[in-house]
Design an enzyme around this catalytic site. Sequence first.
Site, PDB file in Angstrom:
ATOM      1  N   HIS A  18       0.847  -1.200   0.000  1.00  0.00           N
ATOM      2  CA  HIS A  18       0.000   0.000   0.000  1.00  0.00           C
ATOM      3  C   HIS A  18       0.884   1.252   0.000  1.00  0.00           C
ATOM      4  O   HIS A  18       0.639   2.191  -0.754  1.00  0.00           O
ATOM      5  CB  HIS A  18      -0.877   0.054   1.265  1.00  0.00           C
ATOM      6  N   LYS A  42     -15.378  -8.215   4.720  1.00  0.00           N
ATOM      7  CA  LYS A  42     -14.176  -8.629   5.465  1.00  0.00           C
ATOM      8  C   LYS A  42     -14.325  -8.327   6.950  1.00  0.00           C
ATOM      9  O   LYS A  42     -14.802  -7.259   7.328  1.00  0.00           O
ATOM     10  CB  LYS A  42     -12.944  -7.870   4.940  1.00  0.00           C
ATOM     11  N   ARG A  92      -2.333  -6.025  -8.450  1.00  0.00           N
ATOM     12  CA  ARG A  92      -1.215  -6.958  -8.258  1.00  0.00           C
ATOM     13  C   ARG A  92      -1.216  -8.069  -9.278  1.00  0.00           C
ATOM     14  O   ARG A  92      -0.173  -8.634  -9.577  1.00  0.00           O
ATOM     15  CB  ARG A  92      -1.319  -7.597  -6.859  1.00  0.00           C
ATOM     16  N   SER A 130      -2.897  -8.014   2.691  1.00  0.00           N
ATOM     17  CA  SER A 130      -3.091  -7.915   4.144  1.00  0.00           C
ATOM     18  C   SER A 130      -3.510  -9.262   4.701  1.00  0.00           C
ATOM     19  O   SER A 130      -3.011  -9.699   5.746  1.00  0.00           O
ATOM     20  CB  SER A 130      -4.172  -6.879   4.459  1.00  0.00           C
TER      21      SER A 130
HETATM   22  P1  ADP Z   1      -9.982  -3.464  -0.294  1.00  0.00           P
HETATM   23  O1  ADP Z   1     -10.652  -4.178   0.831  1.00  0.00           O
HETATM   24  O2  ADP Z   1     -10.710  -2.236  -0.755  1.00  0.00           O
HETATM   25  O3  ADP Z   1      -9.539  -4.351  -1.434  1.00  0.00           O
HETATM   26  P2  ADP Z   1      -7.185  -3.338   0.523  1.00  0.00           P
HETATM   27  O4  ADP Z   1      -6.680  -2.660   1.744  1.00  0.00           O
HETATM   28  O5  ADP Z   1      -7.066  -4.819   0.462  1.00  0.00           O
HETATM   29  O6  ADP Z   1      -8.679  -2.845   0.389  1.00  0.00           O
HETATM   30  O7  ADP Z   1      -6.479  -2.728  -0.768  1.00  0.00           O
HETATM   31  C1  ADP Z   1      -6.594  -1.371  -1.105  1.00  0.00           C
HETATM   32  C2  ADP Z   1      -5.978  -1.142  -2.483  1.00  0.00           C
HETATM   33  O8  ADP Z   1      -4.570  -1.386  -2.419  1.00  0.00           O
HETATM   34  C3  ADP Z   1      -6.505  -2.069  -3.579  1.00  0.00           C
HETATM   35  O9  ADP Z   1      -6.583  -1.362  -4.809  1.00  0.00           O
HETATM   36  C4  ADP Z   1      -5.470  -3.140  -3.676  1.00  0.00           C
HETATM   37  O10 ADP Z   1      -5.439  -3.735  -4.963  1.00  0.00           O
HETATM   38  C5  ADP Z   1      -4.204  -2.337  -3.396  1.00  0.00           C
HETATM   39  N1  ADP Z   1      -3.125  -3.173  -2.874  1.00  0.00           N
HETATM   40  C6  ADP Z   1      -3.217  -4.092  -1.892  1.00  0.00           C
HETATM   41  N2  ADP Z   1      -2.035  -4.702  -1.680  1.00  0.00           N
HETATM   42  C7  ADP Z   1      -1.169  -4.144  -2.559  1.00  0.00           C
HETATM   43  C8  ADP Z   1       0.219  -4.369  -2.868  1.00  0.00           C
HETATM   44  N3  ADP Z   1       0.928  -5.309  -2.237  1.00  0.00           N
HETATM   45  N4  ADP Z   1       0.795  -3.599  -3.822  1.00  0.00           N
HETATM   46  C9  ADP Z   1       0.058  -2.680  -4.477  1.00  0.00           C
HETATM   47  N5  ADP Z   1      -1.255  -2.423  -4.265  1.00  0.00           N
HETATM   48  C10 ADP Z   1      -1.860  -3.148  -3.309  1.00  0.00           C
END
Ligand code: ADP
Length: 164
Positions: A18, A42, A92, A130
Site C-alpha cells: 500500500h 471482510k 497486483r 493484508s
Molecule cells: P480493499 O478491501 O478495498 O480491497 P485493501 O486494503 O485490500 O482494500 O487494498 C486497497 C488497495 O490497495 C486495492 O486497490 C489493492 O489492490 C491495493 N493493494 C493491496 N495490496 C497491494 C500491494 N501489495 N501492492 C500494491 N497495491 C496493493
Amino acid sequence: MKKIALFPGSFDPFTNGHLDTIQRGAKLFDEIVIGVFTNTSKQTLFTAEERVELVEKATADLANVRVITQDTDLTVNVAEKIGAKFLLRGIRSVKDYEYEKDIMTMNHHLDSEIETIFLLADAEYSHVSSSLLKEVIFFDGDVKKYLPDVVYQAILRKKKLNEK
Ligand code: ADP
C-alpha cells in the site's frame, strides 16, 4: 485546480505494498487522501480507529498525504465531498484486475466525473496482501519486510493480547 486522488481501502493492516502505491501516487497528484473504509465482506483485525492511526504514522513523512475514515457513504460520494476527481487503486494480478474492473465500472456508473487510476504493484510486493500477511503472522512466520515497522509492532501486540 488541485488534483486530488482518493485511495480507498480496508488497510487491515496497512502494508509496504500500500505504502509503495501511495508514495508513487503522491508524485502524480497534488494530494492523496487515504480513505480507511469498511469492506462489508471482510472481518477486520484492527478497528477503524486503530487502522487510521497506523496509516497516519506510516505515512507521516509524506507531506501531501492525509487520512480520513467513514463507513456510511459510497466511495464516489466521499470523493465528491473532498473534491477528489480521481480514485487511486493498485493492481497486483489478473485476479485484482477482474475485481477492480467491476468496481471501476460501477463507480463510473455512479459518478461518471470520477476517473479511477491504477498503478501496477511493484514486483517486490505483488504477492503481498493484508490477509496473507495476517495468516503467516498467525503461525509465527516472518513477514517483517512487508510491513511498516509501526504496523509490525502493533500486530505483535495484538497477537499477544489475543493469545492471553
Ligand atoms: P480493499 O478491501 O478495498 O480491497 P485493501 O486494503 O485490500 O482494500 O487494498 C486497497 C488497495 O490497495 C486495492 O486497490 C489493492 O489492490 C491495493 N493493494 C493491496 N495490496 C497491494 C500491494 N501489495 N501492492 C500494491 N497495491 C496493493
